[in-house]
Write a protein that holds these residues in place. Structure first.
Motif, mmCIF file in Angstrom:
data_model
loop_
_atom_site.group_PDB
_atom_site.id
_atom_site.type_symbol
_atom_site.label_atom_id
_atom_site.label_comp_id
_atom_site.label_asym_id
_atom_site.label_seq_id
_atom_site.Cartn_x
_atom_site.Cartn_y
_atom_site.Cartn_z
ATOM 1 N N ARG A 11 0.817 -1.218 0.000
ATOM 2 C CA ARG A 11 0.000 0.000 0.000
ATOM 3 C C ARG A 11 0.854 1.272 0.000
ATOM 4 O O ARG A 11 0.345 2.348 -0.259
ATOM 5 C CB ARG A 11 -0.915 0.022 1.221
ATOM 6 C CG ARG A 11 -2.006 -1.029 1.197
ATOM 7 C CD ARG A 11 -2.759 -1.030 2.516
ATOM 8 N NE ARG A 11 -3.396 0.237 2.769
ATOM 9 C CZ ARG A 11 -3.686 0.688 3.994
ATOM 10 N NH1 ARG A 11 -3.379 -0.026 5.048
ATOM 11 N NH2 ARG A 11 -4.287 1.847 4.142
ATOM 12 N N GLY A 12 2.126 1.137 0.341
ATOM 13 C CA GLY A 12 2.985 2.321 0.425
ATOM 14 C C GLY A 12 4.056 2.321 -0.658
ATOM 15 O O GLY A 12 3.785 2.684 -1.813
ATOM 16 N N LEU A 15 3.206 0.586 -4.055
ATOM 17 C CA LEU A 15 2.295 1.348 -4.899
ATOM 18 C C LEU A 15 3.031 2.510 -5.568
ATOM 19 O O LEU A 15 2.835 2.782 -6.765
ATOM 20 C CB LEU A 15 1.118 1.864 -4.061
ATOM 21 C CG LEU A 15 0.059 2.627 -4.820
ATOM 22 C CD1 LEU A 15 -0.682 1.720 -5.780
ATOM 23 C CD2 LEU A 15 -0.936 3.286 -3.863
ATOM 24 N N ALA A 16 3.882 3.188 -4.804
ATOM 25 C CA ALA A 16 4.632 4.323 -5.361
ATOM 26 C C ALA A 16 5.530 3.854 -6.500
ATOM 27 O O ALA A 16 5.603 4.502 -7.559
ATOM 28 C CB ALA A 16 5.455 4.985 -4.255
ATOM 29 N N LEU A 19 3.302 2.814 -9.559
ATOM 30 C CA LEU A 19 2.744 4.008 -10.200
ATOM 31 C C LEU A 19 3.819 4.743 -10.980
ATOM 32 O O LEU A 19 3.593 5.195 -12.110
ATOM 33 C CB LEU A 19 2.171 4.946 -9.141
ATOM 34 C CG LEU A 19 0.693 4.845 -8.824
ATOM 35 C CD1 LEU A 19 0.337 5.885 -7.778
ATOM 36 C CD2 LEU A 19 -0.161 5.080 -10.074
ATOM 37 N N ALA A 20 4.994 4.846 -10.364
ATOM 38 C CA ALA A 20 6.095 5.556 -11.020
ATOM 39 C C ALA A 20 6.489 4.836 -12.310
ATOM 40 O O ALA A 20 6.643 5.470 -13.358
ATOM 41 C CB ALA A 20 7.284 5.659 -10.071
ATOM 42 N N ALA A 21 6.614 3.506 -12.241
ATOM 43 C CA ALA A 21 7.008 2.741 -13.438
ATOM 44 C C ALA A 21 5.947 2.874 -14.525
ATOM 45 O O ALA A 21 6.266 3.093 -15.703
ATOM 46 C CB ALA A 21 7.214 1.276 -13.062
ATOM 47 N N LEU A 23 3.594 5.237 -14.896
ATOM 48 C CA LEU A 23 3.481 6.613 -15.406
ATOM 49 C C LEU A 23 4.669 6.953 -16.309
ATOM 50 O O LEU A 23 4.507 7.558 -17.381
ATOM 51 C CB LEU A 23 3.407 7.568 -14.213
ATOM 52 C CG LEU A 23 2.748 8.903 -14.465
ATOM 53 C CD1 LEU A 23 1.312 8.719 -14.928
ATOM 54 C CD2 LEU A 23 2.766 9.758 -13.196
ATOM 55 N N PHE A 24 5.850 6.549 -15.858
ATOM 56 C CA PHE A 24 7.061 6.790 -16.653
ATOM 57 C C PHE A 24 6.906 6.166 -18.047
ATOM 58 O O PHE A 24 7.135 6.816 -19.063
ATOM 59 C CB PHE A 24 8.276 6.184 -15.931
ATOM 60 C CG PHE A 24 9.519 6.113 -16.784
ATOM 61 C CD1 PHE A 24 10.307 7.252 -16.982
ATOM 62 C CD2 PHE A 24 9.904 4.927 -17.399
ATOM 63 C CE1 PHE A 24 11.440 7.187 -17.785
ATOM 64 C CE2 PHE A 24 11.033 4.861 -18.196
ATOM 65 C CZ PHE A 24 11.804 5.994 -18.389
ATOM 66 N N VAL A 27 4.044 7.926 -20.229
ATOM 67 C CA VAL A 27 4.479 9.233 -20.728
ATOM 68 C C VAL A 27 5.533 9.054 -21.813
ATOM 69 O O VAL A 27 5.487 9.688 -22.869
ATOM 70 C CB VAL A 27 5.010 10.110 -19.562
ATOM 71 C CG1 VAL A 27 5.666 11.381 -20.092
ATOM 72 C CG2 VAL A 27 3.887 10.473 -18.615
ATOM 73 N N LEU A 28 6.483 8.158 -21.551
ATOM 74 C CA LEU A 28 7.554 7.902 -22.521
ATOM 75 C C LEU A 28 6.982 7.452 -23.861
ATOM 76 O O LEU A 28 7.333 7.991 -24.920
ATOM 77 C CB LEU A 28 8.491 6.826 -21.965
ATOM 78 C CG LEU A 28 9.422 6.107 -22.943
ATOM 79 C CD1 LEU A 28 10.488 7.069 -23.459
ATOM 80 C CD2 LEU A 28 10.094 4.913 -22.289
ATOM 81 N N LEU A 102 -5.868 8.446 -4.728
ATOM 82 C CA LEU A 102 -4.828 8.824 -5.695
ATOM 83 C C LEU A 102 -5.166 10.093 -6.460
ATOM 84 O O LEU A 102 -4.322 10.956 -6.671
ATOM 85 C CB LEU A 102 -4.611 7.683 -6.702
ATOM 86 C CG LEU A 102 -3.944 6.413 -6.169
ATOM 87 C CD1 LEU A 102 -3.938 5.332 -7.235
ATOM 88 C CD2 LEU A 102 -2.516 6.707 -5.720
ATOM 89 N N THR B 317 -0.848 4.166 1.702
ATOM 90 C CA THR B 317 -0.434 4.537 3.058
ATOM 91 C C THR B 317 0.529 5.713 3.027
ATOM 92 O O THR B 317 0.754 6.368 4.019
ATOM 93 C CB THR B 317 0.271 3.367 3.750
ATOM 94 O OG1 THR B 317 1.352 2.947 2.925
ATOM 95 C CG2 THR B 317 -0.671 2.212 3.985
ATOM 96 N N VAL B 320 2.107 9.418 -2.658
ATOM 97 C CA VAL B 320 2.750 8.913 -3.875
ATOM 98 C C VAL B 320 2.913 10.010 -4.934
ATOM 99 O O VAL B 320 3.465 9.752 -6.000
ATOM 100 C CB VAL B 320 1.957 7.720 -4.474
ATOM 101 C CG1 VAL B 320 1.979 6.537 -3.542
ATOM 102 C CG2 VAL B 320 0.530 8.118 -4.809
ATOM 103 N N ALA B 327 8.428 10.495 -11.872
ATOM 104 C CA ALA B 327 8.311 9.500 -12.947
ATOM 105 C C ALA B 327 7.819 10.144 -14.234
ATOM 106 O O ALA B 327 8.326 9.850 -15.325
ATOM 107 C CB ALA B 327 7.361 8.389 -12.510
ATOM 108 N N GLY B 331 9.752 10.417 -17.661
ATOM 109 C CA GLY B 331 9.125 9.890 -18.873
ATOM 110 C C GLY B 331 9.233 10.887 -20.015
ATOM 111 O O GLY B 331 9.550 10.523 -21.159
#
Lengths: 219, 365
Positions: A11-12, A15-16, A19-21, A23-24, A27-28, A102, B317, B320, B327, B331
């Motif tokens: 959950r922490g 998830l970050a 989400l980062a992977a 979104l990256f 966008v790419l 989110l 939690t 983010v 990110a 990107g």
């Protein structure tokens, strides 16, 4: 690491990371596709059909005449699976809470019984289309690692979610953690697999519809 | 400390004014909790009645006394409280009258007289960071625990602090707090977590020891399965509202007034295993969810460190946004780099392009 610690990680930081992977990658790929560019169209459009691109986004979701009869499993399975998945993802109250956490948007959830039925239908449809793909020699020949990967990445969250909801193990916490982790895996892989169609299809269909209209084949 | 003249629990309870009917009622509760047939109530009552007053040493380390308060102040008089009184509680800081050297002397005497047979109950976590963080009569908690556990028949870790570290072990854990099980590994240990634990759960374990001469079946976290076998969510009377998709959105909205599910308000019932929803508190009057507040998950390891109390279990939690922002920026940068590389490739292809004329095509090879 206990099941609860795994859940808290999912959950922490998990998830970050996911989400980062995701979104990256999204966008790419969007940026890369757009940056490919096209030469300016110097010809006058044959027909003036504003909105042809937008209409194509919808019309390509309908089977061409006669195709439903020729491939009923592909179309029926595909519809049930996609609609059912949307109900399970966007109709279940805990999922809506995640989206609210989110992005800050929310809507009323559906009764669990309804979401549960949709999930069962989705799982059945996914198994049916998998069987169809395995049994049809042409489809089997056309299928590669990317297809099996996309199916697995989509199916595992459904299965773990269903198992968690129905407490199929004494350790509900672990099932929930596995469910969230499997969704995170899906999210992280989405831009780099065929699952990117959830984003790419809109661009591709719009472009095809628009260019075809300019050439005289309006949607 | 009150010391009854009776030498077994049955007569001690009678002396305290507990009727046979009430006593059998308590035994029936235990039988139900242990999933035993109704016919076993008589056997439990007979065994419990005749059970000798087992020697118990209760050590309190880094704790708030809430566990003792839960047991002794829940309602007066309860059979749970009385059973605690009637066992030979030879050492307990809060309850004993003796102090200083006399108290320590009582502990040494009990350990000597009942070597290998006494029960050790611990509440509170054990600090390993520095011996001076928590001491009793100049002895560090860890040394006292090792010393007393050596001659104990079994150890009962009462409360989440003793069972899993609890609040003292919450990040950043300044005292290096650990649970009993991190120090003692050669004795049977029963964890009775909760902040505080339910009184009947504490006495249920004691009664099991007195009645059956052993410890109940435990789950993978060392808790008696009979009390911790099901989640709060599964036994919650608000569960039907969860299934119907009816939730309280705030603590004072229409949903809250109608008693709808508290999941969206952060209830940790789905991942918390305890008997709150069935045995309840204050002689079965209520429990937190019935009072309008979500479960905090106090009987689970990592209590206090498993995300915000008031965020739904499915919500993130941590924040983010920062990771997402970085990110997205990465990107864009990677996309721009790819675009430059693609344009370079395109230009190279264009430069390498060799024009073909109709004459070239018509040439015969």
């Amino acid at each position: 690491m206990s099941a609860l610690e795994l859940l808290t990680w999912a959950r922490g930081p998990g998830l970050a990371l996911a989400l980062a992977a995701g979104l990256f990658g999204i966008v790419l790929r969007v940026f890369e596709i757009q940056a490919l560019g096209r030469k300016g169209d110097l010809a006058t459009a044959r027909t003036i059909t504003p909105g042809s691109g937008w209409r194509t986004i919808l019309s390509r979701s309908l089977p061409p005449p006669g195709m439903f009869q020729r491939a009923p499993l592909t179309y029926a399975g595909g519809y049930v699976f996609h609609v059912g998945l949307a109900i399970a993802v966007f109709g279940f109250a805990p999922h809506i809470e995640l989206i609210r956490g989110l992005f800050g948007v929310r809507w009323p959830g559906l009764p669990n019984l309804f979401v549960d039925a949709a999930t069962v239908a989705t799982i059945a449809a996914m198994l049916a289309v998998l069987a169809g793909r395995l049994m049809d020699p042409v489809k089997r020949l056309l299928s590669g690692f990317g297809d099996w990967l996309a199916w697995t990445l989509t199916f595992v969250p459904l299965l773990t979610g269903y198992a968690a909801f129905h407490h199929m193990s004494e350790n509900y916490t672990l099932l929930l953690a596995l469910h969230i982790l499997s969704v995170e895996l899906l999210l992280a892989f989405l831009p780099f697999t065929k699952l990117f169609h959830v984003v790419g299809l809109f661009m591709a269909r719009w472009y095809n519809g628009d260019i075809a209209a300019k050439k005289g084949v309006a949607a | 400390m009150k010391r009854p003249a009776a030498n077994n629990i049955g007569s001690a309870l009678r002396e305290a004014g507990i009727s046979r009917r009430d006593f059998l009622g308590f035994c029936a509760t235990l039988a139900a909790a242990y999933a035993l047939p109704a016919a076993s109530v008589g056997a439990i009552a007979a065994a419990l009645e005749k059970a000798p007053r087992a020697s118990v040493i209760w050590l309190s380390f880094q704790e708030c006394t809430g566990c003792t308060e839960s047991l002794t102040r829940s309602h007066a008089p309860t059979i749970e409280g009385l059973i605690l009184e009637q066992i030979s509680l030879d050492y307990h800081h809060t309850l004993q009258a003796a102090a200083g050297e006399a108290a320590e002397q009582a502990r040494m005497e009990a350990m000597r007289a009942n070597a290998g047979k006494y029960l050790l109950i611990v509440d509170g976590s054990v600090p390993l960071g520095n011996a001076g963080y928590s001491t009793i009569a100049g002895v560090s908690n860890v040394d006292m625990l090792k010393e007393v556990a050596q001659g104990a028949a079994a150890v009962i870790a009462v409360g989440t602090c003793a069972a899993y570290g609890g609040i003292p072990a919450a990040q950043p854990n300044p005292t290096g707090a650990v649970p009993v099980s991190a120090v003692i590994n050669d004795k049977p240990i029963v964890n009775v977590p909760g902040c505080p634990p339910i009184p009947v759960v504490i006495t249920g374990v004691l009664a099991h020891f007195l009645t059956f001469g052993g410890l109940p079946e435990l789950d993978d976290l060392g808790r008696p399965k009979i009390f911790y076998g099901e989640s709060i969510h599964d036994r919650c009377y608000r569960r039907p509202f969860y299934d119907q998709g009816k939730f309280a959105e705030t603590f004072d909205d229409e949903g809250a007034r109608r008693g709808w599910c508290l999941f969206k308000l952060g209830c940790k019932g789905p991942v918390t295993y305890n008997a709150c929803a069935t045995t309840k508190w204050n002689n079965g009057v209520s429990f937190p969810i019935q009072s309008g507040h979500g479960c905090l998950g106090c009987s689970q390891p990592g209590f206090w460190d498993m995300g915000p109390f008031y965020k739904a279990l499915s919500m993130p939690t941590a924040n983010v946004e920062k990771a997402a922002g970085i990110a997205a920026a990465a990107g864009v940068a990677a996309g721009a780099a790819m675009a430059v590389a693609n344009r370079g490739k395109k230009a190279a292809a264009k430069a390498a392009h060799a024009p073909v004329t109709v004459e070239d095509l018509e040439k015969k090879p």
